[in-house]
Structure formats: structure tokens, C-alpha cells
Design a protein around this motif. Structure first.
Motif, short mmCIF file in Angstrom:
data_model
loop_
_atom_site.label_atom_id
_atom_site.label_comp_id
_atom_site.label_asym_id
_atom_site.label_seq_id
_atom_site.Cartn_x
_atom_site.Cartn_y
_atom_site.Cartn_z
N VAL A 42 34.07 33.84 46.25
CA VAL A 42 35.42 34.12 46.76
C VAL A 42 36.26 32.85 46.75
CG1 VAL A 42 36.75 34.76 48.82
CG2 VAL A 42 34.81 36.15 48.11
N GLU A 43 35.68 31.73 47.17
CA GLU A 43 36.41 30.46 47.16
C GLU A 43 36.90 30.13 45.75
OE1 GLU A 43 37.46 28.15 49.34
OE2 GLU A 43 36.78 29.34 51.05
N LEU A 44 36.03 30.28 44.77
CA LEU A 44 36.42 29.96 43.39
C LEU A 44 37.41 30.98 42.83
CD1 LEU A 44 33.04 28.66 41.98
CD2 LEU A 44 35.14 27.35 42.33
N LEU A 45 37.22 32.25 43.13
CA LEU A 45 38.18 33.26 42.70
C LEU A 45 39.56 32.93 43.26
CD1 LEU A 45 36.09 36.53 43.12
CD2 LEU A 45 36.97 35.62 40.95
N TYR A 46 39.59 32.55 44.52
CA TYR A 46 40.86 32.21 45.17
C TYR A 46 41.46 30.94 44.56
CZ TYR A 46 44.34 31.56 48.79
OH TYR A 46 45.53 31.40 49.44
N GLN A 47 40.64 29.95 44.38
CA GLN A 47 41.10 28.66 43.83
C GLN A 47 41.70 28.82 42.43
OE1 GLN A 47 38.03 25.67 43.78
NE2 GLN A 47 39.21 24.31 42.47
N PHE A 48 41.10 29.67 41.62
CA PHE A 48 41.54 29.83 40.23
C PHE A 48 42.32 31.13 40.00
CE2 PHE A 48 38.02 26.85 39.90
CZ PHE A 48 38.59 25.88 39.09
N ARG A 49 42.79 31.76 41.05
CA ARG A 49 43.44 33.07 40.95
C ARG A 49 44.64 33.07 40.01
NH1 ARG A 49 44.78 30.56 45.50
NH2 ARG A 49 46.93 30.58 46.24
N ASP A 50 45.34 31.95 39.90
CA ASP A 50 46.51 31.90 39.02
C ASP A 50 46.13 31.80 37.54
OD1 ASP A 50 48.26 32.11 41.15
OD2 ASP A 50 48.40 29.95 41.41
N ARG A 51 44.87 31.51 37.27
CA ARG A 51 44.40 31.43 35.88
C ARG A 51 43.67 32.70 35.45
NH1 ARG A 51 41.42 25.91 34.95
NH2 ARG A 51 41.34 26.79 32.87
N LEU A 52 43.52 33.64 36.38
CA LEU A 52 42.82 34.90 36.08
C LEU A 52 43.82 36.03 35.91
CD1 LEU A 52 40.04 34.57 38.80
CD2 LEU A 52 39.83 34.08 36.36
N ARG A 53 43.46 37.00 35.11
CA ARG A 53 44.27 38.20 34.96
C ARG A 53 43.84 39.17 36.06
NH1 ARG A 53 42.00 37.14 30.26
NH2 ARG A 53 40.71 39.01 30.43
N LEU A 54 44.67 39.29 37.07
CA LEU A 54 44.34 40.14 38.21
C LEU A 54 45.43 41.17 38.45
CD1 LEU A 54 43.26 37.38 40.75
CD2 LEU A 54 41.75 38.86 39.46
N GLU A 55 45.01 42.36 38.83
CA GLU A 55 45.97 43.35 39.29
C GLU A 55 46.48 42.87 40.64
OE1 GLU A 55 43.69 46.90 39.63
OE2 GLU A 55 43.00 46.78 37.55
N GLU A 56 47.68 43.25 41.01
CA GLU A 56 48.27 42.81 42.28
C GLU A 56 47.33 43.09 43.46
OE1 GLU A 56 50.84 41.08 44.97
OE2 GLU A 56 50.93 41.01 42.79
N GLY A 57 46.73 44.26 43.48
CA GLY A 57 45.85 44.61 44.59
C GLY A 57 44.64 43.68 44.70
N LYS A 58 44.06 43.31 43.57
CA LYS A 58 42.90 42.42 43.60
C LYS A 58 43.30 41.02 44.01
CE LYS A 58 39.77 44.82 40.58
NZ LYS A 58 38.88 44.75 39.45
N TYR A 59 44.46 40.59 43.59
CA TYR A 59 44.97 39.27 43.97
C TYR A 59 45.02 39.19 45.50
CZ TYR A 59 48.02 35.17 43.54
OH TYR A 59 48.55 33.91 43.59
N ARG A 60 45.58 40.22 46.12
CA ARG A 60 45.69 40.26 47.58
C ARG A 60 44.33 40.44 48.23
NH1 ARG A 60 49.98 44.10 49.63
NH2 ARG A 60 49.70 42.83 51.47
N LEU A 61 43.47 41.26 47.64
CA LEU A 61 42.14 41.52 48.20
C LEU A 61 41.30 40.24 48.24
CD1 LEU A 61 40.29 43.66 49.40
CD2 LEU A 61 39.57 44.21 47.07
N ILE A 62 41.36 39.45 47.19
CA ILE A 62 40.63 38.18 47.17
C ILE A 62 41.15 37.28 48.29
CG2 ILE A 62 40.30 36.05 45.85
CD1 ILE A 62 40.18 37.93 43.33
#
Length: 80
Positions: A42-62
Motif C-alpha cells: 500500500v505504501e508503494l502503491l500510494y507513493q507511485f500512484r501518479d505513475r500508475l494507470r488507476l481508475e478514480e475509485g482505486k486511486y481513492r481506495l489506495i
């Protein structure tokens, strides 16, 4: 940086996951929250969230998962 293991269930098209952190995080993010809810991931997903292709809901869920992990950490350190 921590190494993130990709569960075998998510490697249907690879024998082993590529040695690329963003690829690994993207594969996990595609199936989040079924996979990847441990603190380190979760820490890494959050840290790199701007470099990942995420749906809006997943962005917020992380972000929510990160808040919960941070809160657990704060509560845990107050009791010590």
C-alpha cells in the motif's frame, strides 16, 4: 527500496514477474484490493500512484488503505 512480490495468480502471462517496480505495482493495482493490501505494498502503491494507470475509485481506495495503515501505526506507537 523494498521488493514487491506479485502473486502467482497475477502472472498468467509471465513465468516470473519482470524486475520492474512500476510493472509489479501496476499489475497489483489492477486487482486491488483483492491483492496488495499489506502495509508495504500500500505504501508503494500510494507513493507511485501518479505513475500508475488507476481508475478514480482505486486511486481513492489506495489512499483510504494508506490512512488506515497510518492510523494503526500511530495507535500502535502510542501504546509502547
Amino acid at each position: 527500496m523494498k521488493r514487491i512480490d506479485v502473486p502467482k495468480e497475477l502472472l498468467w502471462d509471465y513465468k516470473d514477474a519482470p524486475d520492474d517496480l512500476i510493472w509489479r505495482l501496476q499489475r497489483i493495482a489492477d486487482f486491488f484490493p483483492a491483492y496488495g493490501t499489506d502495509r508495504d505494498t500500500v505504501e508503494l502503491l500510494y507513493q507511485f500512484r501518479d505513475r500508475l494507470r488507476l481508475e478514480e475509485g482505486k486511486y481513492r481506495l489506495i489512499g483510504i488503505y494508506k490512512e488506515v495503515w497510518d492510523e494503526k501505526t500511530r495507535k500502535g506507537s502510542k501504546g509502547q
